[in-house]
Design an enzyme around this catalytic site. Structure first.
Site, PDB file in Angstrom:
ATOM      1  CD  GLU A  65      -2.666   1.312  -0.393  1.00  0.00           C
ATOM      2  OE1 GLU A  65      -2.226   1.942  -1.145  1.00  0.00           O
ATOM      3  OE2 GLU A  65      -3.826   0.893  -0.379  1.00  0.00           O
ATOM      4  N   GLY A  70      -5.142  -2.033  -4.196  1.00  0.00           N
ATOM      5  CA  GLY A  70      -6.045  -1.930  -2.913  1.00  0.00           C
ATOM      6  C   GLY A  70      -7.217  -1.204  -2.836  1.00  0.00           C
ATOM      7  CG  ASP A  71      -6.662   2.820  -4.569  1.00  0.00           C
ATOM      8  OD1 ASP A  71      -6.285   1.735  -5.427  1.00  0.00           O
ATOM      9  OD2 ASP A  71      -5.746   3.781  -4.613  1.00  0.00           O
TER      10      ASP A  71
HETATM   11  O1  AHR Z   1       0.648   0.514  -3.366  1.00  0.00           O
HETATM   12  C1  AHR Z   1       0.133   0.785  -4.687  1.00  0.00           C
HETATM   13  C2  AHR Z   1      -1.106   1.436  -4.942  1.00  0.00           C
HETATM   14  O2  AHR Z   1      -1.254   2.313  -4.186  1.00  0.00           O
HETATM   15  C3  AHR Z   1      -2.150   0.473  -4.240  1.00  0.00           C
HETATM   16  O3  AHR Z   1      -2.385  -0.972  -4.902  1.00  0.00           O
HETATM   17  C4  AHR Z   1      -3.329   1.254  -4.235  1.00  0.00           C
HETATM   18  O4  AHR Z   1      -4.272   1.039  -3.110  1.00  0.00           O
HETATM   19  C5  AHR Z   1      -2.701   2.724  -4.087  1.00  0.00           C
HETATM   20  O5  AHR Z   1      -3.263   3.479  -5.225  1.00  0.00           O
END
Ligand code: AHR
Length: 519
Positions: free
Chosen positions: A243, A318-319
């Protein structure tokens, strides 16, 4: 050569197979009793090492010797019916024939990738989060079920083809590591299918699909984005998505031990425990694993201790960032930090499983060969894909056609510019120019070297939708196939909003016989 296991470990594996069979019988409601003695598969090996799988996903094979249940579910576009695809026998390979028969003459997407561990950690269409996906309600797209054909021990099977916009997730898991708890994971990817978008991941992520800060993820990343970390060469690299950072080692940015790695079938590993983590990888078709990092958590604030949240993602960040591309065949997550020896035994099991390219409608499509592409719709069986300058149409070509017309209908097959598991078509008489789509229509354009051009000019062959020849899915719009309509050529979906997406004759119009080239 497969590593030799000490006999204590072999006894452990045997015990684990029995235990796995018992667990499976207790937990897998929809499963069929095994009909033969179980062979230890990846998750049996992790169990014998004391780090059992808590999620096990594959569209190609059983990951327990006793597993006889569902691998994945497909949905077809003709009537929205769904069908579970299982294994042909306990501990065996995907029953791809069941998918082929269910999806015959229409298109299918993968709706669910079932968890074989018995914990119910299935992967389904990813919901919106920090970013909304392109599908209705902000969900991500589902993968075209036929875009990644392969063989496994000679059996046809399909992978999960992730074009940008595609993603799977489970935000309500059971048994996945949280906080700073130890875990391991491996995945088998197509090492030739990747891009520089964020983030082709498989592993542990946030339960609310949002960026909750450093240390709230621990997933395998594969691709060549350089925004965060990177290694030697131009990529792609296996890294850990922790992350707000893809890490190739202890440093943010460059780490010299993480090499470019692009085996057609790639084993990729990330594992983590308190202030310790590792990246490992290898060729899933032969040999062992290499360790690219093994040490302390990154020297950046926020990653020690970790704050893992325990959701599972595939093909996205993740986002819910969904700019990435890749292909997934199998992967697991464990409870506990697996030993290198356990992972080496898993790698030997993967190699023995026998992943191979092929399995698609690639007959006659060897890179370097010269082909012509003949329509199969009853109206048009003497028409071939032809260019006239930059415009691309179908036109009648016969043995008495002029040499110019024959040349315009002749193509050199190239390994796909964006994915060497697929193909691109270079004009025979205009070298350097390729068939590519733009606004869903096909044109002949000179390769400008951009990644957009490469994607627009890459098509993934599979068996022809009407049972003849081959159909070609667009690499970046994999639910769209090369289609002729009113003698023009498009990439068309079955029943989309454009006139050329019409369902009538769709299966015929997207099926092409590959012949030796006219010129
Ligand atoms: O860590 C890289 C990315 O950063 C993750 O996958 C995402 O959640 C965020 O934009």
């Amino acid at each position: 050569m497969a590593p030799t296991l000490p006999s204590r470990r072999l006894r452990g594996i045997a015990r684990a197979v029995v235990a796995a069979a018992t667990l499976a019988a207790a937990l897998l409601v929809a499963d069929v009793a095994p009909s033969r003695a179980a062979t230890a598969q990846s998750c049996d090996i992790y169990a014998s090492g004391g780090t059992p799988c808590v999620a096990a996903h594959s569209t190609t094979r059983a990951l327990y010797g006793s597993y006889a249940g569902r691998l994945y579910q497909v949905r077809r576009s003709s009537d929205n019916a769904t069908r579970d695809i299982g294994v042909s026998s306990a501990g065996g390979y995907a029953d791809a024939a069941a998918q082929d028969s269910f999806c015959s003459g229409t298109t299918c997407v993968i709706t669910i990738i079932y968890d074989q561990s018995g914990r119910g950690n299935h992967l389904t269409q990813a919901p919106p989060g920090g970013f909304a996906g392109p599908a209705p309600g902000g969900y991500d797209n589902l993968a075209n079920a036929t875009a990644a054909p392969i063989t496994i021990n000679g059996h046809k099977a399909y992978g999960v083809f992730v074009a940008p916009g595609t993603g799977y997730r489970n935000n309500n898991t059971n048994g996945i590591a949280t906080g700073d708890q130890p875990e391991g994971m491996y995945a088998i990817f197509d090492g030739t299918h990747y891009n520089g978008g964020c983030c082709f991941d498989y592993g542990n992520a946030e339960r609310n699909s949002r960026d909750n800060g450093n240390g709230t993820m621990e997933a395998i990343y594969f691709g060549n984005i350089k925004v965060w970390g990177y290694g030697t060469g131009n990529g792609p690299w296996v890294m850990a998505d922790l992350e707000n950072g893809l890490f190739s080692g202890v440093n943010a940015g460059f780490n010299a031990n993480d090499p470019t790695v692009n085996h057609r079938f790639l084993t990729a590993i990330v594992k983590g425990e308190p202030n310790h983590w590792a990246i490992r990888a290898g060729n899933a078709q032969s040999g062992g694993l290499s360790t690219y990092y093994n040490g302390a958590r990154p020297n950046v604030a926020g990653y020690n201790p970790m704050r893992k949240e325990g959701a599972i993602i595939l093909g996205i960040g993740g986002d819910n960032s969904h700019g990435s591309a890749g292909t997934f065949y199998e992967g697991v997550m464990t409870s506990g930090y697996p030993t290198d020896a356990t992972e080496n035994a898993v790698q030997a099991n993967v190699v023995a499983a026998g992943y191979g390219a092929g399995g698609g409608g690639g007959g006659g499509l060897t890179p370097g060969s010269s082909v012509s592409l003949r329509a199969t719709t009853a109206c048009c069986t003497t028409r071939y894909i032809t260019h006239s300058g930059s415009s691309v149409v179908t036109s009648v070509v016969t043995s008495s056609s002029s040499s110019t017309d024959k040349g315009n209908a002749s193509w050199t097959v190239r390994a796909g510019l964006a994915n060497s598991a697929c193909v691109s078509f270079e004009s025979r008489n205009t070298p350097g120019s390729f068939l590519r789509h733009q606004n869903y229509q096909l044109f002949l354009h000179a390769n400008n070297g951009s990644s957009l051009f490469a994607s627009d000019a890459t098509f993934c062959p599979q068996a022809g939708m009407n049972g003849q020849g081959s159909s070609f899915a667009s690499s970046n719009f994999p639910s769209r196939f090369i289609r002729h309509y009113a003698n023009n050529v498009y990439i068309a979906s079955n029943g989309g909003s454009n006139t050329f997406d019409a369902t009538a004759l769709w299966a015929d119009d997207v099926s092409w016989v590959v012949t030796p080239s006219w010129a």
